[in-house]
Design a protein around this motif. Structure first.
Motif, PDB file in Angstrom:
ATOM      1  N   GLU A 251     -64.882  12.033  42.563  1.00 10.46           N
ATOM      2  CA  GLU A 251     -64.636  10.616  42.337  1.00 10.46           C
ATOM      3  C   GLU A 251     -63.568  10.053  43.269  1.00 10.46           C
ATOM      4  O   GLU A 251     -63.649   8.891  43.685  1.00 10.46           O
ATOM      5  CB  GLU A 251     -64.231  10.387  40.879  1.00 10.46           C
ATOM      6  CG  GLU A 251     -65.391  10.620  39.901  1.00 10.46           C
ATOM      7  CD  GLU A 251     -64.968  10.485  38.460  1.00 10.46           C
ATOM      8  OE1 GLU A 251     -63.734  10.413  38.200  1.00 10.46           O
ATOM      9  OE2 GLU A 251     -65.848  10.456  37.585  1.00 10.46           O
ATOM     10  N   ILE A 252     -62.571  10.858  43.616  1.00 10.80           N
ATOM     11  CA  ILE A 252     -61.475  10.352  44.444  1.00 10.80           C
ATOM     12  C   ILE A 252     -61.708  10.595  45.933  1.00 10.80           C
ATOM     13  O   ILE A 252     -61.376   9.753  46.767  1.00 10.80           O
ATOM     14  CB  ILE A 252     -60.133  10.949  43.986  1.00 10.80           C
ATOM     15  CG1 ILE A 252     -59.788  10.392  42.598  1.00 10.80           C
ATOM     16  CG2 ILE A 252     -59.011  10.636  44.975  1.00 10.80           C
ATOM     17  CD1 ILE A 252     -58.472  10.863  42.039  1.00 10.80           C
ATOM     18  N   THR A 253     -62.326  11.721  46.281  1.00  7.49           N
ATOM     19  CA  THR A 253     -62.500  12.038  47.704  1.00  7.49           C
ATOM     20  C   THR A 253     -63.905  11.756  48.221  1.00  7.49           C
ATOM     21  O   THR A 253     -64.120  11.699  49.434  1.00  7.49           O
ATOM     22  CB  THR A 253     -62.186  13.516  47.983  1.00  7.49           C
ATOM     23  OG1 THR A 253     -63.212  14.349  47.430  1.00  7.49           O
ATOM     24  CG2 THR A 253     -60.832  13.901  47.400  1.00  7.49           C
ATOM     25  N   GLY A 254     -64.875  11.645  47.317  1.00  4.87           N
ATOM     26  CA  GLY A 254     -66.245  11.393  47.729  1.00  4.87           C
ATOM     27  C   GLY A 254     -67.032  12.642  48.087  1.00  4.87           C
ATOM     28  O   GLY A 254     -68.172  12.548  48.554  1.00  4.87           O
ATOM     29  N   ARG A 255     -66.460  13.830  47.865  1.00  2.00           N
ATOM     30  CA  ARG A 255     -67.191  15.075  48.137  1.00  2.00           C
ATOM     31  C   ARG A 255     -67.038  16.032  46.965  1.00  2.00           C
ATOM     32  O   ARG A 255     -66.137  15.878  46.137  1.00  2.00           O
ATOM     33  CB  ARG A 255     -66.686  15.735  49.419  1.00  2.00           C
ATOM     34  CG  ARG A 255     -65.204  16.094  49.425  1.00  2.00           C
ATOM     35  CD  ARG A 255     -64.826  16.793  50.720  1.00  2.00           C
ATOM     36  NE  ARG A 255     -63.405  17.085  50.830  1.00  2.00           N
ATOM     37  CZ  ARG A 255     -62.788  18.074  50.217  1.00  2.00           C
ATOM     38  NH1 ARG A 255     -63.447  18.883  49.400  1.00  2.00           N
ATOM     39  NH2 ARG A 255     -61.482  18.272  50.383  1.00  2.00           N
TER      40      ARG A 255
END
Length: 282
Positions: A251-255
């Motif tokens: 959710e925070i880094t996209g990976r």
């Protein structure tokens, strides 16, 4: 517009530094021994000790984002200098702070929660790199001796912890929040050893220690009674956040977060991969 990383030579700190550099921001690293920092040339390395805030004013000059440990010193005891650190951050004009907890909310977290500054608590569970403490006994004896063999935790790749902290500092929007940061699966110590055995092609044994045996070993290693009780509580009866897989990294880094199998593959050589003649059972 500098970002200061405390504990910059530690397991997660190095990754916070790396991800901030990837984001293209100026990075300053705080360490107690600059001569041993071994950080990228672009990083400004300064010496300082979080247990002695009086000497940190220069390190905070011009800092807008601060990654802060909540335990420090040779035995990683809980920091008691929260109010002093808050005052230094205020004077320096720090805008955002990430707080890397050490398993429970302590004086540093409490001080920043009441500070009015934009803080975010990073509740990282057991780092995958803590497994490197097994390397010596695996190489020498083909076995591991640990307590709490069958207690599962959602162990996390420390690189993912660094990525989350850096994203929070640079992008903002997470003020006043606490995030559990986990890997993608729950694993016991016994299961982690099995993954190492598979990656290294070795037959490895697990010998479970009693709680008292574990306490004695930690005392012999120089840990304080406070730290020992934290270790017993954390590993023997981890909080729900440590044993529940959550999507924070995605959710925070996209990976997606890294798996333990992938982490072991990168570090298999440290456990004796391919040592067919190594000591230990076959």
């Amino acid at each position: 517009m500098t970002y200061l990383v405390t504990g910059a030579t530690g397991k997660a700190g190095r990754h916070v530094v790396d991800h901030l550099l990837r984001a293209g921001v100026p990075v300053r690293a705080l360490t107690r021994d600059a001569g041993r920092a071994d950080l990228p040339e672009r990083v400004e390395v300064v010496e300082g000790d979080l247990t002695d805030p009086g000497g940190l004013a220069a390190a905070l000059e011009g800092v807008v984002g601060l990654h802060l440990l909540t335990a420090a010193g040779d035995d990683y005891a809980t920091l008691r200098t929260g109010p002093e650190l808050v005052e230094l951050a205020r004077r320096a004009g720090v805008r955002r702070v990430t707080l890397l907890w050490n398993g429970h909310v302590g004086p540093v977290e409490e001080a920043f929660e009441d500070s009015g500054l934009e803080w975010t608590r990073i509740e990282a569970v057991d780092f995958m790199s803590n497994t490197l403490a097994w390397a010596g006994s695996i190489q020498a004896e083909g076995m591991v001796r640990e307590p709490f063999a069958d207690v599962p935790t959602a162990v996390v790749d420390e690189a993912d912890v660094g990525a989350v902290a850096a994203a929070v500092l640079v992008r903002g929007g997470h003020g006043g929040r606490s995030y559990a940061v986990t890997g993608p699966q729950r694993l016991t110590a016994r299961q982690r050893l099995a993954a190492i055995a598979e990656a290294t092609g070795r037959e490895l044994r697990f010998e479970e220690l009693s709680v008292e045996q574990a306490r004695e070993r930690w005392r012999a290693a120089g840990h304080s009674e406070e730290v020992i009780e934290i270790l017993v509580s954390w590993h023997g009866d981890p909080p729900a956040a440590a044993s529940t897989v959550v999507p924070t990294v995605r959710e925070i880094t996209g990976r997606e977060p890294g798996t333990f199998a992938a982490w072991v593959a990168r570090h298999a050589h440290l456990f004796g991969a391919g040592q067919e003649g190594a000591a230990g059972p076959r």
